[in-house]
Scaffold this motif. Structure first.
Motif, PDB file in Angstrom:
ATOM      1  N   GLU A   1     -63.614  34.226  13.189  1.00 57.12           N
ATOM      2  CA  GLU A   1     -62.167  34.175  13.160  1.00 57.12           C
ATOM      3  C   GLU A   1     -61.834  34.763  11.751  1.00 57.12           C
ATOM      4  O   GLU A   1     -61.964  34.070  10.950  1.00 57.12           O
TER       5      GLU A   1
ATOM      6  N   ASP B   1     -68.084  25.805  15.494  1.00 56.51           N
ATOM      7  CA  ASP B   1     -67.477  24.736  15.050  1.00 56.51           C
ATOM      8  C   ASP B   1     -66.804  24.963  13.707  1.00 56.51           C
ATOM      9  O   ASP B   1     -66.432  26.212  13.315  1.00 56.51           O
ATOM     10  N   ASP B   2     -66.459  24.108  12.932  1.00 64.12           N
ATOM     11  CA  ASP B   2     -65.900  24.233  11.464  1.00 64.12           C
ATOM     12  C   ASP B   2     -66.704  25.235  10.753  1.00 64.12           C
ATOM     13  O   ASP B   2     -66.143  25.860   9.772  1.00 64.12           O
ATOM     14  N   GLN B   3     -67.943  24.776  10.929  1.00 64.56           N
ATOM     15  CA  GLN B   3     -68.805  25.767  10.045  1.00 64.56           C
ATOM     16  C   GLN B   3     -69.543  26.945  10.717  1.00 64.56           C
ATOM     17  O   GLN B   3     -69.687  28.076   9.986  1.00 64.56           O
TER      18      GLN B   3
ATOM     19  N   THR C   1     -55.411  33.960  11.383  1.00 68.21           N
ATOM     20  CA  THR C   1     -54.858  33.049  12.375  1.00 68.21           C
ATOM     21  C   THR C   1     -54.446  33.852  13.478  1.00 68.21           C
ATOM     22  O   THR C   1     -53.936  33.437  14.654  1.00 68.21           O
TER      23      THR C   1
END
Length: 412
Positions: free
Chosen positions: A104, A81-83, A107
């Motif tokens: 990640e 998720d975002d965290q 990009t």
């Protein structure tokens, strides 16, 4: 929804389960994670096993190989998720867990960030007489970068070793950030696969049929191997080795050339290891153990080698019982002998002599010969067979004589 798929290594059929997966050591793990929209967000397929060294309560060293991933669970695996980044979490056996984390980076790329493996020595079945009880975890930071839209592939053997734990991985395919729910067909190769693709011969277009048997090879050259520790030579081995490998229904015979083979190993009070390696053999391990405090035997064989088609062949068996002899002596077998490691891998030995314990002054002790070399047993067999044949001849002659004598009398 999170689903897991188990595929036999041979590719014969697929079994699809959700949340809980039953597996055996000869199977590859294949994981397909989907997000809330039922689109694939993480894909992985791999094989692995673990070798753990531990100390017993009587201060001996033991080794256990974990290759059966039966009844595995995947609790905690997520797409991220975002965290938090994506994560693969596997639980199997008696208190074993394995976790790999992905991050990640940018990009355009992501990294295989870390791998951790935990085991519980409170399990007395797997770790009998373990001196230290509890849950132990080894972690390795990798930070290995992969292009975001590529699937990472490594068919070659990858080895991580730390704190008495050796982790083996092979046939690895993973993409942690799947784009648009479609697994990429563009591969990012590990360095070992890049190397092997440039030096491995091209496979002939004519593939042998499943019933093809390997043509017999000449007797392998006999090599002499040894292991040295702080007290001097602690293990001796002399043997010619011929490997019989069956992979994808194709059988091959490989003679080990001792002139191009490296050897190393280790010696402990209860176990001893001889490891052979070469350009085509990652490792070939012979693990010896003491039983009943007065005999030794070959307990385990582990092998990982590169085949001519670039794939990796790996087998481990820690439940063998070969080359049994008293401690303080050596084991000898000049005749051809077969060590059956698995249905797909056997080792033929020639002019074999080994002594993994109690080597004195770097020389073999008196040898216990194998039954194949013991010609003295042939004498009573030959004598017994001769006597049996003589008795049969006498009985037959007697019966023929009686029939002729009866034929000379007529009934009144």
């Amino acid at each position: 929804m999170v689903c897991f798929r188990l595929a036999p290594v041979t590719g014969s059929g697929l079994l699809l389960l959700c949340l809980v997966l039953g597996a055996v050591s000869s199977y590859a793990l294949e994981l397909n994670l989907t997000d809330s929209e039922n689109a694939t967000c993480l894909y992985a397929k791999w094989q692995m096993n673990f070798t753990i060294h531990y100390e017993t309560t009587d201060k001996h060293n033991k080794t256990v190989t974990i290759s059966d991933l039966g009844a595995a669970k995947y609790s905690g695996s997520s797409c991220g998720d975002d965290q938090n980044g994506p994560k693969i979490a596997v639980q199997f056996g008696s208190g074993f867990s394995w976790i790999v984390n992905f991050t990640e980076e940018e990009t355009s790329s992501y990294s295989i960030d870390s791998i951790s493996f935990s085991y519980d020595t409170n399990d007395s079945t797997t770790f009998p007489d373990a001196k230290e009880k509890g849950v132990f975890t080894v972690s390795d930071r990798l930070a290995f970068k992969v292009p975001l839209n590529d699937i990472f592939r490594c068919n070659s053997l990858l080895t991580l070793g730390k704190n008495d734990v050796v982790q083996h991985y092979w046939d690895v395919h993973v993409q942690a950030f799947v784009q648009n729910g479609t697994v990429s067909t563009k591969e990012f190769l590990c360095d070992k696969d890049k190397t092997s693709t440039t030096v491995v011969p091209i496979v002939p277009t004519t593939v042998p049929s499943p019933t093809t048997t390997p043509s017999p090879k000449e007797k392998p050259e006999v090599g002499s191997y040894s292991v040295v520790n702080s007290n001097g030579t602690c293990l001796l081995a002399t043997m010619g080795l011929q490997l019989n490998v069956t992979h994808d229904k194709v059988a091959s015979v490989i003679n080990i050339n001792p002139n191009t083979t490296n050897f190393t190993g280790s010696c402990h009070p209860q176990t001893a290891l001889l490891r052979l390696s070469s350009s085509s053999i990652k490792y070939l391990d012979f693990v010896f153990a003491v039983k009943n405090e007065n005999r030794f035997y070959l307990k385990e064989v582990n092998v990982s080698m590169y085949l001519v088609n670039g794939s990796v062949f790996s087998i481990a068996n820690n439940n063998l019982s070969y080359w049994d002899a008293p401690l303080g002596s050596s084991y000898m077998c000049n005749k051809e002998q077969t060590v059956s490691v698995s249905g797909a891998f056997q080792i033929n030995t020639f002019d074999l002599r080994v002594q993994p314990f109690n080597v004195m002054e770097g020389k073999y002790s008196t040898a216990q010969e194998c039954s194949l070399d013991d010609d003295t047993i042939l004498i009573p067999i030959i004598v017994g067979a001769g006597l049996s044949g003589l008795i049969i001849v006498i009985v037959i002659a007697y019966l023929i004589g009686r029939r002729k004598s009866y034929a000379g009398y007529q009934t009144l």
